[in-house]
Design an enzyme around this catalytic site. Structure first.
Site, PDB file in Angstrom:
ATOM      1  N   HIS A 103       7.663  -2.139   2.248  1.00  0.00           N
ATOM      2  CA  HIS A 103       7.421  -0.713   1.989  1.00  0.00           C
ATOM      3  C   HIS A 103       8.709   0.073   1.685  1.00  0.00           C
ATOM      4  O   HIS A 103       8.808   0.749   0.669  1.00  0.00           O
ATOM      5  CB  HIS A 103       6.715  -0.057   3.178  1.00  0.00           C
ATOM      6  CG  HIS A 103       5.437  -0.739   3.575  1.00  0.00           C
ATOM      7  ND1 HIS A 103       4.586  -1.318   2.664  1.00  0.00           N
ATOM      8  CD2 HIS A 103       4.857  -0.936   4.790  1.00  0.00           C
ATOM      9  CE1 HIS A 103       3.543  -1.830   3.307  1.00  0.00           C
ATOM     10  NE2 HIS A 103       3.683  -1.618   4.591  1.00  0.00           N
ATOM     11  N   LYS A 147      15.328   3.213   7.972  1.00  0.00           N
ATOM     12  CA  LYS A 147      15.040   3.193   9.409  1.00  0.00           C
ATOM     13  C   LYS A 147      13.545   3.066   9.601  1.00  0.00           C
ATOM     14  O   LYS A 147      12.773   3.803   8.992  1.00  0.00           O
ATOM     15  CB  LYS A 147      15.554   4.505  10.016  1.00  0.00           C
ATOM     16  CG  LYS A 147      15.356   4.619  11.506  1.00  0.00           C
ATOM     17  CD  LYS A 147      16.221   5.735  12.098  1.00  0.00           C
ATOM     18  CE  LYS A 147      15.569   7.092  11.985  1.00  0.00           C
ATOM     19  NZ  LYS A 147      16.197   8.116  12.837  1.00  0.00           N
ATOM     20  N   HIS A 182       0.808  -1.228   0.000  1.00  0.00           N
ATOM     21  CA  HIS A 182       0.000   0.000   0.000  1.00  0.00           C
ATOM     22  C   HIS A 182       0.840   1.276   0.000  1.00  0.00           C
ATOM     23  O   HIS A 182       0.354   2.336  -0.352  1.00  0.00           O
ATOM     24  CB  HIS A 182      -1.049  -0.014   1.125  1.00  0.00           C
ATOM     25  CG  HIS A 182      -0.535   0.374   2.479  1.00  0.00           C
ATOM     26  ND1 HIS A 182       0.176  -0.489   3.267  1.00  0.00           N
ATOM     27  CD2 HIS A 182      -0.622   1.523   3.181  1.00  0.00           C
ATOM     28  CE1 HIS A 182       0.494   0.120   4.394  1.00  0.00           C
ATOM     29  NE2 HIS A 182       0.021   1.348   4.375  1.00  0.00           N
TER      30      HIS A 182
HETATM   31  C1  BG6 Z   1       1.473  -1.972   7.515  1.00  0.00           C
HETATM   32  C2  BG6 Z   1       2.186  -2.557   8.688  1.00  0.00           C
HETATM   33  O1  BG6 Z   1       1.867  -2.602   6.346  1.00  0.00           O
HETATM   34  O2  BG6 Z   1       1.740  -0.596   7.431  1.00  0.00           O
HETATM   35  C3  BG6 Z   1       1.797  -1.842   9.962  1.00  0.00           C
HETATM   36  O3  BG6 Z   1       1.842  -3.922   8.804  1.00  0.00           O
HETATM   37  C4  BG6 Z   1       1.985  -0.349   9.811  1.00  0.00           C
HETATM   38  O4  BG6 Z   1       2.557  -2.315  11.054  1.00  0.00           O
HETATM   39  C5  BG6 Z   1       1.319   0.144   8.552  1.00  0.00           C
HETATM   40  O5  BG6 Z   1       1.416   0.275  10.947  1.00  0.00           O
HETATM   41  C6  BG6 Z   1       1.610   1.607   8.302  1.00  0.00           C
HETATM   42  O6  BG6 Z   1       0.827   2.066   7.249  1.00  0.00           O
HETATM   43  P1  BG6 Z   1       0.428   3.586   7.131  1.00  0.00           P
HETATM   44  O7  BG6 Z   1      -0.229   3.691   5.819  1.00  0.00           O
HETATM   45  O8  BG6 Z   1      -0.484   3.866   8.283  1.00  0.00           O
HETATM   46  O9  BG6 Z   1       1.702   4.357   7.251  1.00  0.00           O
END
Ligand code: BG6
Length: 490
Positions: free
Chosen positions: A242, A335, A180
């Site tokens: 990510h 980080k 995402h």
């Molecule tokens: C998810 C992780 O993929 O991304 C979570 O599993 C994290 O641990 C989240 O909190 C963060 O996503 P965003 O969009 O809120 O920064």
């Protein structure tokens, strides 16, 4: 443009992600007028629920936009009327057939119907659901696409198995692997920033860039999610997907075109060009409880869902290197941490200092500190700014470090779409630019599996850091080793 009927099935419809992200995103797509004319939404899960109960369940998480128009209530009604619920066992082809029969009824006014399945379920049942759904409920007349989301395995071995298992039921073309972060506005803009502006691309190399930092921090802990988190840890949860995706998009060569395959070809090359991660360049941490101004914050181990004595990292900093002519020797410092001081995600590009700088005396010789820095703020307060040196106006000659600042909230009045809206819409449109290809994951696991194994084998203890702090000191030493300071907001 989309004349077929469209059915979207959310498998695992009563889960957290479905409620928080998927249904609101589907509604937003409809609200923005981007949903095909003939659409229906189906929830599929084990619990028994009527259509009406299901509608109540999701209605609670649908919201109208900030710039809400008066017709929002009506639109919500219309949307909810198109939502249906089918209870069933996840691995049951029979139950998916029942679902398919109901779908056919609602789809029948169109000759053709396309189907999207969103597998919002634990990875342990990905394969059986993919099998049952594709056998029992694939579209008989149009396309069938399946959205899957991490974790895609825990290491190379489990990933290869999962991938081979899924291929028994689905083709690569049908699979949409979501990360995402790729759906976030500022990440999608990364290629625009770089390739549609003359001033950045020529500087995008080791010749001008000293280091690149990709930083993710959250100001809350795992609260309640500890059970899931503990078997993955921050490296699998955030870095391997990510942050690494951001690096590959950031560092790739110019793709032949904007077509999905062209972009993904370049991204995967970056991953394959990365040097194995050196364990001396890895710092792991775990947050501990803290009592500040009478407010008690729990440590990771205080989370009831976390096994006692867990060594699971909730923080990790590491340096990575891309071994190609563009990036040789440039540290990419990653980080990520939970329960830190603030919630932020950003890319920081620190440039080299000006050679033979005429103003070095004015800068107290601290040329690196005065070097330009480009900051891409992914969230919150989305924006892009460039730190520059400027003469402080007035009679004297004093240098001031300031920024050329593009703040999204002041420049653009439009509401920024949630990542899931963009990504689900892309699935409907068959656009794979922002989805991960199998070979990218393969390369990503190849980099991270040895690190994860070493952490296990060496029984590495995470450095403890207090809830709400800047994280373990080790991260600062790591940066210092490369003569770098983690950037701070100006
Ligand atoms: C998810 C992780 O993929 O991304 C979570 O599993 C994290 O641990 C989240 O909190 C963060 O996503 P965003 O969009 O809120 O920064």
């Amino acid at each position: 443009w989309h004349h077929n009927a469209l059915s979207v099935v959310v498998v695992g419809a009563s889960g957290d992600l479905a409620k928080k992200k998927i249904f609101p995103a589907l509604f937003a797509i409809f609200y923005e007028g981007m949903m095909p004319k003939h659409f229906n939404i189906y929830g599929f899960a084990r619990s028994n629920m009527s259509d009406d109960e299901f509608r109540d369940l999701i209605a609670a998480s649908l919201t109208c936009r900030v710039d809400q128009k008066e017709d929002c209530g009506d639109k919500m009604e219309y949307f909810l009327d198109r939502c249906f619920y089918q209870p069933g066992q996840y691995g049951s082809e029979e139950d998916f057939k029942k679902l398919s029969d109901r779908m056919t009824e609602t789809e029948q006014h169109q000759n053709k119907a396309d189907r999207v399945f969103y597998l919002s379920i634990p990875p342990s049942i990905f394969t059986q659901v993919a099998g049952a759904a594709s056998k029992g409920a694939s579209s008989p007349s149009g396309w069938t696409r399946v959205i899957v989301e991490k974790p895609f395995g825990k290491d190379t071995e489990s990933f290869n198995k999962l991938s081979a298992d899924l291929y028994q039921h689905l083709s690569e073309e049908q699979m949409y692997r979501i990360d995402h972060y790729l759906g976030k506005e500022l990440i999608e803009n990364l290629t625009v920033l770089r390739f549609a502006n003359l001033v950045f691309e020529p500087l995008w190399s080791r010749q001008f860039i000293r280091n690149v930092q990709v930083i993710f921090s959250e100001n809350f802990g795992t609260e309640g999610r500890g059970g899931y988190f503990d078997s993955y840890g921050i490296i699998r949860d955030v870095l391997q997907n990510h942050l690494l995706q951001i690096v590959s998009l950031f560092a790739m060569e110019t793709p032949t075109s904007l077509a999905a395959e062209d972009i993904r070809d370049e991204k995967v090359k970056v991953l394959r060009n990365m040097l194995p991660i050196n364990m001396d360049d890895v710092v792991i941490g775990q947050y501990k409880g803290r009592n500040k101004h009478g407010v008690k914050k729990p440590g990771y181990l205080d989370d009831k869902t976390v096994p006692a004595g867990s060594r699971c990292p909730t923080f990790c900093a590491m340096a990575m290197f891309i071994n190609n002519s563009r990036w040789d020797g440039v540290p990419f410092l990653l980080k990520a941490g939970k329960a830190l001081k603030s919630r932020t995600a950003e890319i920081r590009v620190q440039f080299r200092h000006v050679p033979g700088n005429l103003y070095s005396a004015k800068l107290n010789q601290d040329l690196d500190r005065a070097a330009n820095e480009l900051v891409i703020k992914i969230q919150p307060d989305e924006g892009i700014y460039l730190k520059i040196n400027n003469k402080l106006p007035g009679l004297g000659l004093t240098l001031d470090q300031t920024k050329l600042d593009l703040s999204y909230s002041s420049r653009y009045k439009t509401h920024l779409p949630d990542a899931y809206e963009r990504l689900i819409l892309d699935v409907i449109n068959g656009d794979k630019r922002l989805f991960i290809r199998n070979d990218e994951l393969e390369a990503a696991w190849k980099l991270f599996t040895p690190v994860l194994q070493e952490i296990e084998n060496r029984e590495m203890k995470p450095e403890l850091y207090p809830y709400g702090s800047r994280g373990p000191v080790g991260a600062h030493y790591l940066a210092a080793k490369y003569g770098v300071r983690w950037g701070d907001a100006l």
